[in-house]
Design a protein around this motif. Structure first.
Motif, PDB file in Angstrom:
ATOM      1  N   ALA B  43       0.832  -1.202   0.000  1.00  0.00           N
ATOM      2  CA  ALA B  43       0.000   0.000   0.000  1.00  0.00           C
ATOM      3  C   ALA B  43       0.867   1.254   0.000  1.00  0.00           C
ATOM      4  O   ALA B  43       0.578   2.235  -0.695  1.00  0.00           O
ATOM      5  CB  ALA B  43      -0.917  -0.002   1.217  1.00  0.00           C
ATOM      6  N   GLN B  44       1.950   1.214   0.768  1.00  0.00           N
ATOM      7  CA  GLN B  44       2.844   2.374   0.814  1.00  0.00           C
ATOM      8  C   GLN B  44       3.533   2.578  -0.524  1.00  0.00           C
ATOM      9  O   GLN B  44       3.667   3.705  -1.008  1.00  0.00           O
ATOM     10  CB  GLN B  44       3.885   2.190   1.926  1.00  0.00           C
ATOM     11  CG  GLN B  44       3.285   2.318   3.315  1.00  0.00           C
ATOM     12  CD  GLN B  44       4.321   2.156   4.422  1.00  0.00           C
ATOM     13  OE1 GLN B  44       5.473   1.847   4.156  1.00  0.00           O
ATOM     14  NE2 GLN B  44       3.892   2.370   5.645  1.00  0.00           N
ATOM     15  N   ILE B  45       3.962   1.465  -1.104  1.00  0.00           N
ATOM     16  CA  ILE B  45       4.646   1.576  -2.395  1.00  0.00           C
ATOM     17  C   ILE B  45       3.694   2.140  -3.450  1.00  0.00           C
ATOM     18  O   ILE B  45       4.048   3.030  -4.217  1.00  0.00           O
ATOM     19  CB  ILE B  45       5.220   0.206  -2.813  1.00  0.00           C
ATOM     20  CG1 ILE B  45       6.390  -0.142  -1.882  1.00  0.00           C
ATOM     21  CG2 ILE B  45       5.690   0.227  -4.256  1.00  0.00           C
ATOM     22  CD1 ILE B  45       6.724  -1.605  -1.842  1.00  0.00           C
ATOM     23  N   ASN B  46       2.452   1.631  -3.448  1.00  0.00           N
ATOM     24  CA  ASN B  46       1.464   2.151  -4.395  1.00  0.00           C
ATOM     25  C   ASN B  46       1.263   3.645  -4.223  1.00  0.00           C
ATOM     26  O   ASN B  46       1.143   4.385  -5.191  1.00  0.00           O
ATOM     27  CB  ASN B  46       0.121   1.437  -4.209  1.00  0.00           C
ATOM     28  CG  ASN B  46       0.161   0.037  -4.784  1.00  0.00           C
ATOM     29  OD1 ASN B  46       1.050  -0.282  -5.583  1.00  0.00           O
ATOM     30  ND2 ASN B  46      -0.768  -0.803  -4.362  1.00  0.00           N
ATOM     31  N   SER B  47       1.222   4.086  -2.967  1.00  0.00           N
ATOM     32  CA  SER B  47       0.966   5.499  -2.731  1.00  0.00           C
ATOM     33  C   SER B  47       2.162   6.362  -3.145  1.00  0.00           C
ATOM     34  O   SER B  47       2.019   7.554  -3.387  1.00  0.00           O
ATOM     35  CB  SER B  47       0.616   5.748  -1.266  1.00  0.00           C
ATOM     36  OG  SER B  47       1.758   5.606  -0.464  1.00  0.00           O
ATOM     37  N   LEU B  48       3.339   5.728  -3.227  1.00  0.00           N
ATOM     38  CA  LEU B  48       4.506   6.482  -3.672  1.00  0.00           C
ATOM     39  C   LEU B  48       4.613   6.523  -5.196  1.00  0.00           C
ATOM     40  O   LEU B  48       5.169   7.457  -5.764  1.00  0.00           O
ATOM     41  CB  LEU B  48       5.782   5.866  -3.090  1.00  0.00           C
ATOM     42  CG  LEU B  48       5.997   6.116  -1.606  1.00  0.00           C
ATOM     43  CD1 LEU B  48       7.194   5.327  -1.106  1.00  0.00           C
ATOM     44  CD2 LEU B  48       6.205   7.594  -1.347  1.00  0.00           C
TER      45      LEU B  48
END
Lengths: 1077, 509
Positions: B43-48
């Motif tokens: 989820a964090q990677i997607n948001s980045l």
């Protein structure tokens, strides 16, 4: 920072020095002075004294220390070989005094309830003389006609003399051949009176300025005026501006050369722009650093004006450097009032004020609008609704304000206190603009450990409920045509959705922008006297500031109609903790005096905020009180945040003087700030200054008219870190809107800025030279000063290449700037008579600002074009330029020679060498910086009546008349209203920013005039003081400027613009009373 | 004295404690994230990764939209009576082709592309260094795809720009030639075309997919004679790329409007959209184009700006029976809720005429003010009833209709299979007309040029098409004289040259 008018006898050496009769065998003795505050009931004071075989001096000194009294006496009156053993436990002061004086064979006398004089017991005149004697007598008074007891008079050339009694009278037998009597009294000018054939004398003693010392706050300490080596202006209560004043700087407006305080708006909730010796930053604030009662970084609103005793302004870097990385724009030190020994005072100060607008925009009246449309055959069907509305009149009012301040103060031997409550209720001249403020403050001081420990507690609270005006309503009032009504006859509101239009009255009536601000703090300062001359002190300060903001736009109003109602609530809290520890050492050896200070300071500030907003409410009932009721909440409608910064400092100062003739001060501060980049965590700020009191030189002794003549030279380095927000040097992720993924929206994260690990403070080094003079008993005194201020490492947001950088701009320390100037202050008594006195003071300052550099190896820019000349249809115009060699505030645009026959601008279009008007034809068309800023104040007093009036002004600056640029055109007619000027100027071109709208901004304003009457209350024992006054503020302005007011916003890189949302200024008349019990 | 000594001892001790303990100047961070503490979970990677797509919002309806449509003969932002939209003359500059390196739209467009590229580089290096990511090559390809899109835009508008792919290289880059940029974009697209996902589903909507990459390739080949004339024509390559796209699950929606309604994410015709939402803002075409009083009849709760309108001749060129006129342009009288015609602040009836006439304050170039209400407005993207704020409607940067027309054009230019080209054009015309009488029997290049204009009005296509068809520099009678060839490229903005001395200005500026 208190300016105490002290009789000057700081130590025993001085005392001896000033008694010039040392070798004479006096039958009587002199006396002297004191000071400190003291009251009637000293017999209630109890003390404990225990001594064995002490000299009388030791006894006296001990009593002095325990009680704050300073006895004044001549050493010879005591027998130094005599030893005393004394043992009192908790005995009344009076009893102790009687006993000691009896044993020592001296008398004491209390003068003016303020002085204790020790003298030998007067021997009845039994001296048998071989000469023939005759008797003279008379009375001695001060220059206000008050009798002076204790004045010494001797026959010149003899030791034959006496002192005056409690009523100022004297009798003396003089030899028949005596020619002259010499009268002397400390703090007064020595006076020689020929005896001739007279036997009755009336002698008026003139106050000697040399003996009267102002005590000046200098940052982490005080100095007497004579010792000051830096450039410091001190203003005390009697010189404060009168009338409706919100805070400390209002009291100073126009009083200090080099300090300009500008209200850019008539909004009573808006802050003023304060500038000391010019602008010295491109990014951060150039606002002076505020220190209140020794606490750095305070808010001006935390103290009510009535609680302020004095204000010191540290103008040059040698004085300000002790405050390090926050002091480059100068420092303002505020000292509040404290309780006094043996005083019990209840004081009330209150006034009622009425404010009315001085100037409103001269827009077309309904009649003018109709004349215009009919003369131009314009079809007004659907536009003219038959009304006659003055829109500015509809949104404005007469503002009524009131202020009440009640204080209680008092004190005993080992403690004193002062408590005060203030209430200010102020109405702006625009209907939605108001402010209500409560201030409460308690100062308590307690001594302990044999008076070695002195603890002061200050607790204060401020609450401010205020509503800033919505300046959008000015735009609407300009644009709304005068032929439509505010309301229709049936009571429904008129409104329109045309561009920049809507009903401003409806906006004001239904919309809200309310702030509830609170500040409270507690502050303990403990001073411990470790041994002779050595004091350690510790200060702890804890403070919280909060603000709760509610915004509501009603769904029917121009503001709220798009959102169908909009409400917002935001809340922030700022916590400040401060610890400061200092060590002070003071030592005098013969003619040498040394004072040293070392200190440590730790400060942290935590800021947090939260907010939410919503829109689309089915009812307007809730206002901003029920955000959940809205039906259109978006993800960006709730937020919260938090940040912090820390400052750690070490500082020291050494002051040395030789015979009060040569004085040197050195100071050093080292600041570490969490906001600085990793490569620059610590900053060092040194300073040195010296003073030469020329009048102390032996070759000057013949120039008796000179009371003081002092040359000061200083150089110092100070900093400004205001332009750096927390975390600016770090690479961080922040949220960045939303992204879409498979039918849903999620939060996106992104690096939020270009990190700059080299980020640091702006550094200002300043050279200052000044001459202080004081002639003929203060009949004339003043200061002339020159400074050269160089600021480097200016913070500015530079364009950087993208890529490699992530964003096209980055905050960096690059440029440099210089401010050079002269300041001049002259004051004196034009008339100085017993019942009639006229004191006048004039100050002038000139500052020349210049950008010296905007580029370095890494960052470069040829110029910064800034400011926004946004007028309808002109969005990408800039107004100002920041360029090497030019000053901040330089107007940059087309040069206009006027209008041609068709109403088109005649512009200079050959500046770029080619015909045709392009952006390259823009040039320098003015400067917002005045060449001269001045103030002229007068106090005229006749008996109990005092007239105080004060002019101030600027000369040689330019202003942009923005509203004329925006509204002095007929092209909006008939659908939008315009200024009356539109009909006379004859412009048919698109309004363009050019020198056509740059005007001279010089003005002279009668800023303040106050007439007060003090009743004679000597017959009423219950009342100590009763004064009534009437004050007028902003009474008239002389200027050639054609806009609303020549005094406009001077902040930032685009100063000197009267914007199209300008809030007009008001004129205020207040009546007040000041009474103490 | 004893007590004094104790006190001094305490003082000295506490001072030394202070020195030890309170010289720590670390910043504690609360509402932002230190870079090393993020990017661990999916989820964090997607948001980045997400910000690479958010950068697309700079395309429409501001920077590139205005540069394209207002410099071509598609649209104009006229100065209105009273001076609205004079804006320092930047729209006059676009209309008369007299823009300069200081024109703010020129600067804004360049910056938004360069910032997007830098952002892609940053995210690329971050993903590359992150050890915990599994399908790294697909994610990296996706990032390269967005970066290639931005270089494609720069290639088209600015030509000669620096190529930077390494975020950690902080040196100031130098200008690369347009040829180098062309070859770079081509090689990037070729490198990722078979790595990126190829599904046409809700999950791939708004992302770099095979369809997007091949559409980009088709455009690269179609414009190769303009962008890289040395490389020769690439018509067949263009056809091949179009075929790849057409083989995917995209369809020509039966209803033209499907791609422009509020919930147009359901359109299978859209290949590469900028995804907008009211909550996140961005699509403000309604504000830019509608008159101040238009929200009353259209039932919008929003303040509008009365700006961009269509050029009269552009609208007049449509066949009367072409339904795309009404689908694309708002014209005619506007009524209040009582059915009465609205009156403007200049006392005139609010009727959006197709014609625009400069009447007032004429300057030496013939530029001046037009009536407030004149001009056909952009209504291609459906106005949501009761809309408050920005529009939800996504904007398709690429849609299948465009690919059909590209293939048809390449076929005609190659002189191949005119029947197929005609068929492709007629697919769109059948949707645009009620009657089959308007179908073409065979198409010429001119037919395709015109069809692109009817179909792709307001869709940031006009400038590129006019340049490719050689009409961009032509005189527009009554509006602008013939312009110089250097106007085929915009200048590098002065601010970029100031910030980086290694950059070169385009010829003619």
């Amino acid at each position: 920072m208190k300016k105490r008018r002290e009789l000057d006898f700081p130590d025993r050496e001085d005392r001896k020095l000033n008694l010039s009769f040392k070798k004479m065998k006096l039958t009587l003795i002199l006396t002297l002075l004191v000071f400190v505050s003291f009251g009637n009931g000293f017999s209630q004071v109890k003390l404990s004294v225990n001594f064995e075989k002490a000299t009388i001096q030791e006894v006296m000194e001990t009593i002095e220390k325990q009680t704050d009294f300073i006895f004044l006496y001549k050493d010879e009156i005591f027998d130094n070989n005599k030893r005393y053993s004394i043992d009192f436990e908790n005995v009344a002061f009076e009893e102790v005094l009687n006993s000691v004086c009896n044993s020592a064979g001296v008398e004491y006398e209390i003068r003016n309830e303020r002085q204790i004089i020790l003298k030998e017991k007067i021997k009845t005149s039994s001296t048998v003389s071989v000469f023939q004697q005759r008797m003279v007598s008379g009375v001695v008074t001060d220059d206000e006609g008050q009798p002076l007891p204790g004045v010494t008079l001797v026959v010149k050339g003899t030791t034959n003399g006496t002192i005056t009694d409690g009523e100022g009278r004297f009798q003396l037998e003089v030899p028949a051949d005596a020619e002259t009597l010499v009268f002397s009294f400390v703090g007064m000018e020595k006076q020689e009176v020929p005896i001739e054939e007279k036997s009755m004398f009336t002698v008026v003693m003139e106050t000697a300025t040399i003996g009267i010392e102002e005590v000046v706050a200098i940052g982490y300490g005080t100095q007497t005026r004579r010792e000051v080596t830096g450039s410091i202006s001190n203003v005390s209560e009697e010189d404060f501006n009168k009338g409706l004043n919100q805070d400390a700087v209002d009291l100073l407006k126009g009083k200090v050369a080099g300090l300009t305080i500008t209200s850019g708006s008539g909004d009573i909730t808006s802050d003023e722009t304060i500038r000391l010796r010019g602008t010295s930053s491109l990014t951060g604030s150039s606002q002076p650093f505020i220190v209140i009662d020794g606490v750095p970084g305070m808010s001006l609103s935390s103290v009510a004006p009535q609680d302020i005793e004095s204000i010191s302004v540290l103008k040059d870097a040698s004085a300000a450097a002790i405050y390090g990385s926050r002091s480059a724009s100068g420092v303002i030190l505020v000292t509040t009032k404290q309780g006094k020994y043996n005083q019990s005072l209840v004081e009330y100060d209150g006034y009622l004020a009425m404010s009315s607008v001085t100037n409103v925009p001269d827009v077309l009246t309904a009649q003018e609008w109709r004349d215009y449309t009919s003369a131009n055959n314009i079809n007004t069907e659907g536009l003219d609704l038959g009304a006659n509305t003055d829109w500015f009149d509809e949104i404005m009012r007469t503002g009524i304000s009131q202020n009440h301040n009640l204080s209680f103060s008092g004190g005993g031997v080992s403690s004193n206190y002062r408590a005060s409550i203030s209430y200010l209720d102020q109405q702006g001249v625009v209907k939605d603009n108001s402010l209500e403020r409560y201030n409460a403050r308690l100062t308590f001081n307690q001594k302990a450990l044999d008076n070695k420990l002195n603890v002061t507690f200050i607790g204060a609270m401020t609450q401010r409920n205020y509503s800033p005006t919505d300046t959008r309503n000015f735009v609407l009032a300009y644009n709304m045509i005068p032929v439509v009504p505010v309301k229709f006859d049936d009571g429904t509101w008129f409104d329109t959705q045309e561009y920049d239009q809507g009903n401003p009255v409806r906006n004001i009536e239904f919309n809200k922008r309310d702030n509830k601000y609170s500040l409270y703090f507690g502050n303990i300062n403990a001073e411990l006297n470790l041994f002779e001359g050595f004091t350690a002190s510790l200060r702890l300060h804890k403070q919280r500031e909060t603000n709760d903001y509610g915004l509501f736009y009603d769904s029917d109003t121009e503001r709220g109609r798009n959102d169908q109602g909009f409400a917002q609530r935001t809340f922030w809290t700022e916590d400040k903790k401060l610890l400061e520890a200092t060590l002070n050492y003071e030592k005098s050896i013969d003619d040498h005096k040394l004072t040293a200070l070392a200190g440590y300071s730790y400060e942290d500030n935590y800021y947090q905020n939260a907010g939410a907003q919503n829109r689309q409410f089915v009812t307007d009932f809730f206002g901003y009180n029920n955000l959940g009721a809205g039906e259109n909440l978006r993800p960006s409608d709730v937020w919260s945040g938090k940040n912090m910064n820390k400052l750690v400092s070490f500082f020291g100062r050494v002051n040395y003087n030789y015979m009060m003739r040569y004085i040197v001060t050195l100071s050093l501060r080292q600041d570490g700030s969490s906001k600085f980049g990793a490569n620059h965590k610590w900053a060092t700020f040194p300073s040195v200054s010296a003073a030469w009191r020329i009048n102390e030189e032996s070759f000057m002794q013949s120039a008796t008219f000179i009371d003081d003549l002092k040359l000061r030279v200083g150089y110092g380095v100070s900093g400004n870190q205001d332009g750096i927000d927390p975390y600016k040097s770090l690479q961080l992720y922040g949220t960045s809107g939303q992204y879409y993924d498979n039918g849903k929206w999620y939060r996106a994260y992104q690096i939020s800025q270009n990190a700059n690990p080299d980020l640091k403070w702006e550094e200002t080094s300043m050279f200052n030279v000044g001459l202080d003079f004081n002639f003929w008993n203060s009949r004339i005194n003043g200061t002339v000063e020159y400074y050269n201020k160089q600021t480097k490492d200016l913070l500015y947001t530079y364009q950087v290449p993208v890529p490699p950088f992530l964003y096209p701009d980055m905050l960096a320390n690059v440029g440099s700037m210089s401010n050079k100037g002269v300041e001049f202050l002259l004051s004196g008594d034009i008339i100085r008579q017993r019942d009639f006195r006229w004191t006048a003071s004039i100050n002038m300052s000139h500052n020349k600002n210049k950008i010296t550099d905007l580029s370095n190896d890494e960052f470069s820019t040829s110029s910064i074009k800034t400011g926004d000349a946004w007028i309808r249809g002109g969005s990408s115009n800039t107004t100002h330029i920041v360029e090497e060699g030019k000053e901040v505030g330089t107007f940059y645009g087309w040069l206009c020679y006027g209008l041609d026959g068709d109403g088109m601008y005649i512009m200079e279009d050959m500046i770029d060498g080619e015909e045709g008007l392009t952006n390259d034809d823009r040039t320098y068309i003015g400067s917002a910086q005045p060449k001269l800023t001045y103030g002229f104040s007068n106090i005229i007093s006749y008996k109990n009546l005092e007239l105080n009036f004060f002019f101030r002004g600027v000369y040689g600056n330019d202003l942009l008349n923005f509203s004329k640029m925006s509204y002095a055109t007929t092209q909006w007619l008939p659908g939008a209203n315009v200024l009356h000027d539109a009909l006379t100027i004859g412009l048919s071109d698109n309004p363009k920013y050019s020198s056509f709208y740059i005007e001279k901004g010089s003005f002279l304003r009668l800023d303040n005039a106050s007439l007060s009457y003090s009743f004679d209350v000597s017959g009423i024992s219950e009342i100590q003081k009763l004064r009534v006054y009437v004050t007028g503020q902003n009474l008239f302005t002389i200027t050639n400027y054609t806009g609303l007011d020549p005094e406009v916003e001077m902040d930032g890189l685009d100063p000197g613009v009267e914007g199209r949302e300008y809030y007009p200024k008001s004129r205020t008349v207040s009546v007040g009373v000041n009474v103490s019990f | 004295m004893k007590r004094t000594k104790i006190f001094s001892l305490i003082l000295v001790l506490s001072l030394s404690f202070i020195y030890q303990g309170c010289t720590d100047l670390e910043e504690e961070v609360y509402d932002k994230l230190p870079v090393d503490e993020f990017g661990q979970t999916t989820a964090q990677i997607n948001s980045l990764i997400a910000p690479i797509y958010r950068t697309l919002k700079g395309v429409f309806p501001s920077n590139y939209f205005l540069l394209s449509e207002c410099s071509s003969d598609m649209a104009i932002t006229p100065t209105r009576k009273g001076g609205d939209w004079w804006d320092g003359g930047q729209f006059k500059e676009l209309r008369l082709h007299t823009w300069t390196p200081n024109t703010s739209l020129v600067r804004g467009s360049y910056n938004s592309a360069m910032e997007s590229i830098s952002s892609c580089n940053k995210i690329y290096s971050m993903i590359e260094e992150n050890q915990s990511i599994e399908n790294k090559d697909v994610i990296l390809a996706e990032i390269r795809g967005v970066r290639a899109f931005w270089y494609f835009m720069l290639l088209d508008y600015y030509g000669n720009v620096p190529i930077v792919t390494d975020f950690n290289d902080t040196s100031k880059p130098s200008t690369n030639s347009r040829k180098e940029v062309y070859e770079f974009v081509l090689s990037e697209l070729n490198a990722i075309k078979d790595v990126v996902r190829d599904d046409v589903t809700a999950a791939s909507y708004g992302k770099i997919t095979k369809g997007v990459v091949y559409t980009l390739l088709a455009k690269m080949y179609l414009n190769s004679m303009v962008w890289n004339p040395d490389g020769g024509s690439k018509w067949q390559e263009c056809i091949n790329a179009c075929n790849e796209v057409m083989a995917l699950d995209y369809v020509i929606e039966p209803s033209f409007k499907t791609s422009f309604v509020v919930q147009n994410q359901n359109s299978k015709e859209i290949i590469f959209p900028i995804v907008f939402s009211t909550a996140d803002g961005g699509n403000h075409i309604h504000k830019r184009t509608l008159h101040y009083l238009d929200p009353i009849p259209l039932n919008l709760n929003v303040g509008t700006w009365n700006g961009v309108s269509a050029m009269p001749e552009y609208v007049r060129a449509y066949d009367d029976a072409d339904k795309r006129v009404d689908w694309s342009f708002l014209t005619g009288p506007m009524y209040d809720t009582n059915g009465e015609i609205l009156i403007t602040a200049h006392g005139r009836e609010l009727i959006h005429t197709i014609d625009i006439e400069i009447k007032y304050n004429l300057d030496e170039d013939g530029w001046g003010q037009v009536e407030q209400e004149e001009g056909a407005r952009c209504s291609k993207w459906e106005f949501e009833n009761g809309l408050n704020g920005d529009m939800e409607n996504d904007m398709a940067i690429f849609r299948l209709a465009d690919v059909y027309l590209m293939k048809a054009e390449a076929l005609v230019r190659l002189g191949q299979d005119n029947a197929e080209a005609t068929r492709l054009v007629n697919v769109l015309r059948r949707r645009a007309f009620d009657s089959d009488e308007k179908l073409l029997s065979s198409v010429t290049l001119e037919d395709i040029y015109q069809e692109r204009r009817y179909e792709l009005a307001w869709e940031i296509s006009a400038r590129q098409d006019m340049i490719r068809f050689g009409t961009f520099l032509d005189e527009i009678p009554g509006w602008k004289p013939e312009s110089n060839e250097d106007r085929l490229l915009f200048p590098i903005p002065q601010s970029a040259l100031d910030a980086n001395p290694n950059l070169d200005q385009n010829p003619g500026y």
